[in-house]
Design an enzyme around this catalytic site. Structure first.
Site, PDB file in Angstrom:
ATOM      1  N   ASN A  11      26.103  35.450  45.223  1.00  0.00           N
ATOM      2  CA  ASN A  11      25.634  34.268  44.490  1.00  0.00           C
ATOM      3  C   ASN A  11      24.840  33.338  45.387  1.00  0.00           C
ATOM      4  O   ASN A  11      25.022  33.339  46.607  1.00  0.00           O
ATOM      5  CB  ASN A  11      26.821  33.427  43.959  1.00  0.00           C
ATOM      6  CG  ASN A  11      27.657  34.163  42.931  1.00  0.00           C
ATOM      7  OD1 ASN A  11      27.160  35.019  42.213  1.00  0.00           O
ATOM      8  ND2 ASN A  11      28.934  33.817  42.869  1.00  0.00           N
ATOM      9  N   THR A 210      48.446  33.871  49.626  1.00  0.00           N
ATOM     10  CA  THR A 210      47.870  32.749  50.381  1.00  0.00           C
ATOM     11  C   THR A 210      48.232  31.450  49.674  1.00  0.00           C
ATOM     12  O   THR A 210      48.107  31.332  48.460  1.00  0.00           O
ATOM     13  CB  THR A 210      46.339  32.902  50.500  1.00  0.00           C
ATOM     14  OG1 THR A 210      45.761  32.929  49.190  1.00  0.00           O
ATOM     15  CG2 THR A 210      45.960  34.194  51.224  1.00  0.00           C
ATOM     16  N   MET A 211      48.719  30.486  50.457  1.00  0.00           N
ATOM     17  CA  MET A 211      49.221  29.241  49.856  1.00  0.00           C
ATOM     18  C   MET A 211      48.554  28.010  50.476  1.00  0.00           C
ATOM     19  O   MET A 211      49.190  26.969  50.633  1.00  0.00           O
ATOM     20  CB  MET A 211      50.740  29.181  50.039  1.00  0.00           C
ATOM     21  CG  MET A 211      51.452  30.442  49.509  1.00  0.00           C
ATOM     22  SD  MET A 211      53.244  30.361  49.622  1.00  0.00           S
ATOM     23  CE  MET A 211      53.458  30.168  51.377  1.00  0.00           C
ATOM     24  N   ASP A 242      37.810  33.688  50.973  1.00  0.00           N
ATOM     25  CA  ASP A 242      36.895  34.775  51.342  1.00  0.00           C
ATOM     26  C   ASP A 242      36.909  34.989  52.852  1.00  0.00           C
ATOM     27  O   ASP A 242      36.905  36.131  53.324  1.00  0.00           O
ATOM     28  CB  ASP A 242      35.476  34.452  50.880  1.00  0.00           C
ATOM     29  CG  ASP A 242      35.392  34.302  49.376  1.00  0.00           C
ATOM     30  OD1 ASP A 242      36.197  34.942  48.677  1.00  0.00           O
ATOM     31  OD2 ASP A 242      34.535  33.540  48.902  1.00  0.00           O
ATOM     32  N   GLY A 277      30.225  24.352  52.646  1.00  0.00           N
ATOM     33  CA  GLY A 277      29.611  25.635  52.294  1.00  0.00           C
ATOM     34  C   GLY A 277      30.545  26.782  52.610  1.00  0.00           C
ATOM     35  O   GLY A 277      31.286  26.747  53.592  1.00  0.00           O
TER      36      GLY A 277
HETATM   37  O1  RIB Z   1      34.999  31.899  46.814  1.00  0.00           O
HETATM   38  C1  RIB Z   1      33.915  31.036  46.899  1.00  0.00           C
HETATM   39  C2  RIB Z   1      32.760  31.549  46.111  1.00  0.00           C
HETATM   40  O2  RIB Z   1      33.114  31.544  44.755  1.00  0.00           O
HETATM   41  C3  RIB Z   1      31.514  30.718  46.202  1.00  0.00           C
HETATM   42  O3  RIB Z   1      30.660  31.104  47.252  1.00  0.00           O
HETATM   43  C4  RIB Z   1      30.882  30.865  44.834  1.00  0.00           C
HETATM   44  O4  RIB Z   1      29.715  31.650  44.843  1.00  0.00           O
HETATM   45  C5  RIB Z   1      31.964  31.492  43.967  1.00  0.00           C
HETATM   46  O5  RIB Z   1      31.638  32.777  43.671  1.00  0.00           O
HETATM   47 NA    NA Z   2      32.982  26.190  55.018  1.00  0.00          NA
END
Ligand code: RIB
Ligand code: NA
EC number: 2.7.1.15
Length: 289
Positions: A11, A210-211, A242, A277
């Site tokens: 994305n 994860t908490m 992520d 970000g």
């Molecule tokens: O997990 C975070 C992501 O979730 C963001 O980068 C956004 O694109 C959404 O998909």
């Molecule tokens: Na960040």
């Protein structure tokens, strides 16, 4: 070094920061706008690459500026994009992210991510089969996740499934994944209202919950382990999950134990939330020391 293949979303994140989150029907003046690379799949691929894994992305973007932006970013972060399809007549996935009042809220428009279908998995199946670990999330069609899981389990490829955004999953998906990393909300949706510990005990060395600032829990077959989170000053938690998954994958493929890998991933995720970000703030191996 090990090889990670991420099958997932890409994305362009449109990030608004504001002191106040607007209520329905309200308009507020915010502070900043940034267009930042994102998508759960791409974020995890970048985290893995930054931490020294050989990282491949399988996904789809549109033939548009956001697609070009996303691919260029992946390449510059060291992710192999040979298996990213550029599709005509659809838009690259976008996320509208509002960072306000110490939290974020996100609307994702999947766009091209919806077109990551079984035939694309077939096209890149040799790359997928050659992985030490495949990472997936739930921003692409569930049928594709299930299809890829079957391909991986038939070929003894480990899969780390991050069940985000939250969705109900069938038992087949749950049993075929090697590791599953829900947050507490996702855990409830997947496994119901039992206590976290009761659920964990059914999935030793597989389920990793994860908490946030409370840490990460898993059951090692003997006892429930709580691995503390890494304390930092929070700027933006977008993408912390992520970073955790990409880092966990990279540590596991280079042979760390599950406990060591979780400690490592906690530190990486902690550092990532000190910058605005999803991908900003993700550390490199040297920064993790
Ligand atoms: O997990 C975070 C992501 O979730 C963001 O980068 C956004 O694109 C959404 O998909
Ligand atoms: Na960040």
């Amino acid at each position: 070094m090990g090889k990670i293949v991420v099958v997932g979303s890409i994305n362009a994140d449109m990030v608004f920061t504001s002191d106040i989150r607007p209520k329905a029907g309200e308009t507020v003046l915010g502070n900043t706008f940034s267009l930042i690379p994102g998508g759960k799949g791409a974020n995890q691929a970048v985290a893995a690459a930054k931490l020294g894994a050989e990282s491949f992305m399988v996904g789809c973007v549109g033939n548009d500026p956001n697609g070009e932006f996303s691919i260029n970013n992946l390449k510059s972060m060291g992710v192999n994009t040979d298996c990213v399809e550029i599709l005509n007549d659809v838009s690259t996935g976008v996320a509208n992210i509002v960072v306000a009042e110490n939290d974020n809220s996100i609307i994702v428009i999947a766009g091209a991510n919806t077109y990551l279908t079984e035939d694309i998995i077939d096209k890149y199946k040799d790359v997928i089969k050659s992985a030490d670990m495949v990472l997936m999330q739930l921003e692409v069609p569930l049928s594709t996740v299930e299809y890829t899981l079957s391909l991986c389990s038939e070929n003894n490829v480990k899969v780390l499934l991050n069940p985000a955004p939250a969705a109900k999953l069938n038992g087949n998906i749950i049993s075929k994944a090697t590791y599953i990393t829900p947050n507490e909300h996702e855990l409830k949706l997947l496994f119901g209202e039992n206590s976290t510990d009761e659920i964990l005990e059914q999935y030793p060395n597989k389920l990793i919950v994860t908490m946030g600032s409370k840490g990460v829990k898993y059951f090692d077959g003997q006892e429930i382990k709580l691995i503390p989170s890494y304390e930092v000053e929070v700027v933006d938690t977008t993408g912390a999950g992520d970073t955790f998954c990409g880092s966990l994958g990279s540590a596991l493929v280079r042979g760390e134990s599950l406990e060591e890998a979780i400690r490592f991933a906690n530190k990486a995720a902690g550092l990532s939330i000190t910058k605005l970000g999803a991908q900003s703030g993700m550390p490199t191996l040297e920064q993790l020391g």
